[in-house]
Structures are given as structure tokens and as C-alpha cells.
Design a protein around this motif. Structure first.
Motif, PDB file in Angstrom:
ATOM      1  N   LEU A   1       6.023 -10.537  -9.601  1.00  0.00           N
ATOM      2  CA  LEU A   1       4.752 -10.025  -9.074  1.00  0.00           C
ATOM      3  C   LEU A   1       4.219  -8.858  -9.905  1.00  0.00           C
ATOM      4  N   PHE A   2       2.914  -8.930 -10.123  1.00  0.00           N
ATOM      5  CA  PHE A   2       2.145  -7.867 -10.768  1.00  0.00           C
ATOM      6  C   PHE A   2       1.393  -7.192  -9.628  1.00  0.00           C
ATOM      7  N   VAL A   3       1.745  -5.952  -9.353  1.00  0.00           N
ATOM      8  CA  VAL A   3       1.148  -5.248  -8.202  1.00  0.00           C
ATOM      9  C   VAL A   3       0.197  -4.187  -8.743  1.00  0.00           C
ATOM     10  N   TRP A   4      -1.073  -4.380  -8.454  1.00  0.00           N
ATOM     11  CA  TRP A   4      -2.141  -3.532  -8.990  1.00  0.00           C
ATOM     12  C   TRP A   4      -2.586  -2.530  -7.936  1.00  0.00           C
ATOM     13  N   SER A   5      -2.566  -1.269  -8.290  1.00  0.00           N
ATOM     14  CA  SER A   5      -3.017  -0.198  -7.398  1.00  0.00           C
ATOM     15  C   SER A   5      -2.380  -0.299  -6.005  1.00  0.00           C
ATOM     16  N   PRO A   6      -1.052  -0.196  -5.946  1.00  0.00           N
ATOM     17  CA  PRO A   6      -0.376  -0.382  -4.658  1.00  0.00           C
ATOM     18  C   PRO A   6      -0.843   0.592  -3.576  1.00  0.00           C
ATOM     19  N   ILE A   7      -0.977   0.045  -2.364  1.00  0.00           N
ATOM     20  CA  ILE A   7      -1.327   0.855  -1.186  1.00  0.00           C
ATOM     21  C   ILE A   7      -0.018   1.321  -0.529  1.00  0.00           C
ATOM     22  N   ALA A   8      -0.121   2.043   0.582  1.00  0.00           N
ATOM     23  CA  ALA A   8       1.082   2.532   1.271  1.00  0.00           C
ATOM     24  C   ALA A   8       2.007   1.357   1.598  1.00  0.00           C
ATOM     25  N   LEU A   9       3.270   1.556   1.331  1.00  0.00           N
ATOM     26  CA  LEU A   9       4.241   0.469   1.528  1.00  0.00           C
ATOM     27  C   LEU A   9       4.793   0.526   2.952  1.00  0.00           C
ATOM     28  N   THR A  10       4.001   0.007   3.881  1.00  0.00           N
ATOM     29  CA  THR A  10       4.449  -0.040   5.283  1.00  0.00           C
ATOM     30  C   THR A  10       5.453  -1.182   5.431  1.00  0.00           C
ATOM     31  N   PRO A  11       6.225  -1.208   6.523  1.00  0.00           N
ATOM     32  CA  PRO A  11       7.164  -2.329   6.727  1.00  0.00           C
ATOM     33  C   PRO A  11       6.458  -3.688   6.677  1.00  0.00           C
ATOM     34  N   ASP A  12       5.265  -3.802   7.252  1.00  0.00           N
ATOM     35  CA  ASP A  12       4.531  -5.080   7.236  1.00  0.00           C
ATOM     36  C   ASP A  12       4.150  -5.488   5.818  1.00  0.00           C
ATOM     37  N   VAL A  13       3.670  -4.529   5.056  1.00  0.00           N
ATOM     38  CA  VAL A  13       3.294  -4.833   3.667  1.00  0.00           C
ATOM     39  C   VAL A  13       4.533  -5.288   2.901  1.00  0.00           C
TER      40      VAL A  13
ATOM     41  N   PHE B   1       0.657   5.895  -4.410  1.00  0.00           N
ATOM     42  CA  PHE B   1       1.822   5.264  -3.787  1.00  0.00           C
ATOM     43  C   PHE B   1       2.818   4.687  -4.797  1.00  0.00           C
ATOM     44  N   LEU B   2       2.587   4.957  -6.070  1.00  0.00           N
ATOM     45  CA  LEU B   2       3.481   4.392  -7.095  1.00  0.00           C
ATOM     46  C   LEU B   2       4.933   4.818  -6.869  1.00  0.00           C
ATOM     47  N   GLY B   3       5.124   6.094  -6.497  1.00  0.00           N
ATOM     48  CA  GLY B   3       6.477   6.617  -6.342  1.00  0.00           C
ATOM     49  C   GLY B   3       7.257   5.894  -5.256  1.00  0.00           C
ATOM     50  N   GLU B   4       6.611   5.668  -4.110  1.00  0.00           N
ATOM     51  CA  GLU B   4       7.339   5.010  -3.019  1.00  0.00           C
ATOM     52  C   GLU B   4       7.629   3.540  -3.351  1.00  0.00           C
ATOM     53  N   TRP B   5       6.761   2.903  -4.103  1.00  0.00           N
ATOM     54  CA  TRP B   5       7.025   1.522  -4.534  1.00  0.00           C
ATOM     55  C   TRP B   5       8.172   1.483  -5.535  1.00  0.00           C
ATOM     56  N   LYS B   6       8.189   2.436  -6.431  1.00  0.00           N
ATOM     57  CA  LYS B   6       9.271   2.475  -7.438  1.00  0.00           C
ATOM     58  C   LYS B   6      10.622   2.715  -6.747  1.00  0.00           C
ATOM     59  N   THR B   7      10.604   3.543  -5.707  1.00  0.00           N
ATOM     60  CA  THR B   7      11.838   3.791  -4.956  1.00  0.00           C
ATOM     61  C   THR B   7      12.302   2.507  -4.252  1.00  0.00           C
ATOM     62  N   ALA B   8      11.337   1.771  -3.696  1.00  0.00           N
ATOM     63  CA  ALA B   8      11.689   0.536  -2.981  1.00  0.00           C
ATOM     64  C   ALA B   8      12.069  -0.594  -3.944  1.00  0.00           C
ATOM     65  N   TYR B   9      11.456  -0.557  -5.140  1.00  0.00           N
ATOM     66  CA  TYR B   9      11.702  -1.636  -6.125  1.00  0.00           C
ATOM     67  C   TYR B   9      12.110  -0.996  -7.457  1.00  0.00           C
TER      68      TYR B   9
ATOM     69  N   ARG C   1       1.063  12.893 -13.475  1.00  0.00           N
ATOM     70  CA  ARG C   1       2.202  12.602 -12.594  1.00  0.00           C
ATOM     71  C   ARG C   1       3.508  12.741 -13.378  1.00  0.00           C
ATOM     72  N   LYS C   2       3.821  13.990 -13.683  1.00  0.00           N
ATOM     73  CA  LYS C   2       5.043  14.242 -14.465  1.00  0.00           C
ATOM     74  C   LYS C   2       6.305  13.960 -13.649  1.00  0.00           C
ATOM     75  N   ASP C   3       6.131  13.809 -12.338  1.00  0.00           N
ATOM     76  CA  ASP C   3       7.284  13.503 -11.483  1.00  0.00           C
ATOM     77  C   ASP C   3       7.706  12.040 -11.610  1.00  0.00           C
ATOM     78  N   LEU C   4       6.874  11.212 -12.204  1.00  0.00           N
ATOM     79  CA  LEU C   4       7.203   9.786 -12.331  1.00  0.00           C
ATOM     80  C   LEU C   4       7.585   9.464 -13.777  1.00  0.00           C
ATOM     81  N   HIS C   5       8.509   8.529 -13.915  1.00  0.00           N
ATOM     82  CA  HIS C   5       8.837   8.059 -15.263  1.00  0.00           C
ATOM     83  C   HIS C   5       8.123   6.722 -15.497  1.00  0.00           C
TER      84      HIS C   5
END
Ligand SMILES: [Fe+2]
Length: 220
Positions: free
Chosen positions: A29-41, A64-72, A87-91
Motif C-alpha cells: 500500500l501507498f498511503v498518501w497524506s495519512p489521517i489519524a490512525l483510529t482503530p477503525d481506520v 500523522f506520519l509519526g503515528e503511522w510509522k510507529t504502527a507500521y 520534522r526533525k523528529d522523524l527519520h
């Protein structure tokens, strides 16, 4: 500066944001501009396939890139121009440019809409569905979405149907000659559908819709 202005100006407006997910021919999957990663999403995403690429189209679409990277954690993270500095906090695995990386080139083309000193968006095109994908370069809210003075401001800003487009304060920052050359490549895709982060999709004759949305670029 302009990007910050764009963000703060619309604080307090109901500004729903759409994410786009493409299943590549490889299955990932190519995920473009991810929204909040709720359980349903997350349930919906996991049913589609493995998340391989997390993509920011411009440097104001990154929340929301950080939370997606944590989940995936195995997914690769792609910065839009200027985002890695913000966003120096993200690699980030890579910063996107004017041609698609090998990872999705077979399915998706891209153009860097250069010409603005303040905000550069990467526009994508999914070949199989002939769909062009815009973040903020085309905003297309339904008339009446914003009420009262907010509706007046949104119309003035050029983001309401049938005269949607890029917010006017951003249009002013473009060197038009540079941007026109990039737009010509976007139009050459001959898109049928247009999907954007904010507002109503176009299902047919997408190329004509794109041309109309960029009329501001044809002048001057
Ligand atoms: Fe946006």
C-alpha cells in the motif's frame, strides 16, 4: 512563512482532510497524506494489504506520519520538499522530487509543482484508474460547507465549487513560468478522475477540471 499562514488562517474552520490509499501492483500500500490512525481506520487498512509507503504531498500535510510509522515500522517514510527540516523528529527514507521512485513508478507518476518559494506540492497520478491526486493545489469545497462569513472568506480564497483551486495567498507566491511547465505535464496525464485532500472529487473529464482549477496560472 506562507505555509504557516495558510495553516493558522484556517484554524477554527471545519476543514476535513481526505487520505488516499493505492494498492500497488506489488500488493503493498501507498498511503498518501495519512489521517489519524483510529482503530477503525487501521482495521480497514490492514484488510487492504501491507503498508509499504507513507507519503507526505506537501509540508503542511504531515501531522500523522509519526503515528503511522510507529504502527507500521517496516513502511518507508517519504518527505515532501522542506518537510525533513521541519520534522526533525522523524527519520525520512527519502525526500520526494519531480519523478517517481522505483518503488511506485510502475503504478504512479508524479510531478513536483515547483515555482513557489513557500510551499511545494508533489502531485501524483495513478495510471490504472487515471486519477490525479492533489493536496492543497486544488481545494474544492461544496457551496454551503462553510457558513456565513466563513463561506464568504472561503469563496474569496478561491476554494469553493465551481471555482475551486489553490488558496489565493499561495497562488501569489508562484513564479508562473516555472509552474506552467509543470502543469503542462500534469495535463498530459489526461486524468479522468481528480481526488483532493479537501472537497469534492471529480469523477469524469478530470483534465478539463484541472485546467479550470489552474486558470490563475494562465494569466500574467
Ligand atoms: Fe491541506
Amino acid at each position: 512563512m506562507a505555509a504557516r499562514f495558510l495553516l493558522s488562517f484556517w484554524d477554527g474552520f471545519s476543514y476535513p482532510t481526505r487520505m488516499v490509499v493505492v494498492r500497488l501492483s506489488s500488493g503493498g500500500l501507498f498511503v498518501w497524506s495519512p489521517i489519524a490512525l483510529t482503530p477503525d481506520v487501521k482495521v480497514g487498512i490492514d484488510a487492504l494489504g501491507p503498508v509499504r509507503h507513507l507519503v507526505s504531498p506537501n509540508s503542511i500535510h504531515h501531522l500523522f506520519l509519526g503515528e503511522w510509522k510507529t504502527a507500521y515500522p517496516d513502511a518507508k517514510l517519504y518527505a515532501s520538499p522542506g518537510l525533513a527540516k521541519k520534522r526533525k523528529d522523524l527519520h525520512f527514507d527519502a525526500t520526494l522530487g519531480d519523478s517517481p521512485p522505483a518503488a511506485w513508478a510502475a503504478d504512479i507518476d508524479q510531478v513536483e509543482m515547483a515555482g513557489s518559494a513557500f510551499l511545494t506540492e508533489i502531485v501524483f497520478f495513478h495510471r490504472a484508474s487515471r486519477t490525479a491526486i492533489f493536496a492543497d493545489l486544488i481545494e474544492n469545497f461544496r457551496p454551503g460547507w462553510f457558513k456565513g462569513w466563513k463561506g464568504w472568506l472561503a469563496r474569496l480564497d478561491g476554494i469553493v465549487m465551481p471555482n475551486g483551486g489553490a488558496p489565493r495567498e499561495w497562488r501569489l507566491t508562484f513564479r508562473k513560468k516555472v509552474a506552467r511547465a509543470r502543469l503542462a505535464r500534469i495535463l498530459a496525464w489526461e486524468a479522468e478522475q481528480v481526488v483532493m485532500a479537501h472537497g469534492e472529487m471529480t469523477r469524469h473529464d478530470g483534465s478539463a477540471f484541472i485546467r479550470k482549477s489552474f486558470r490563475w496560472l494562465a494569466r500574467g
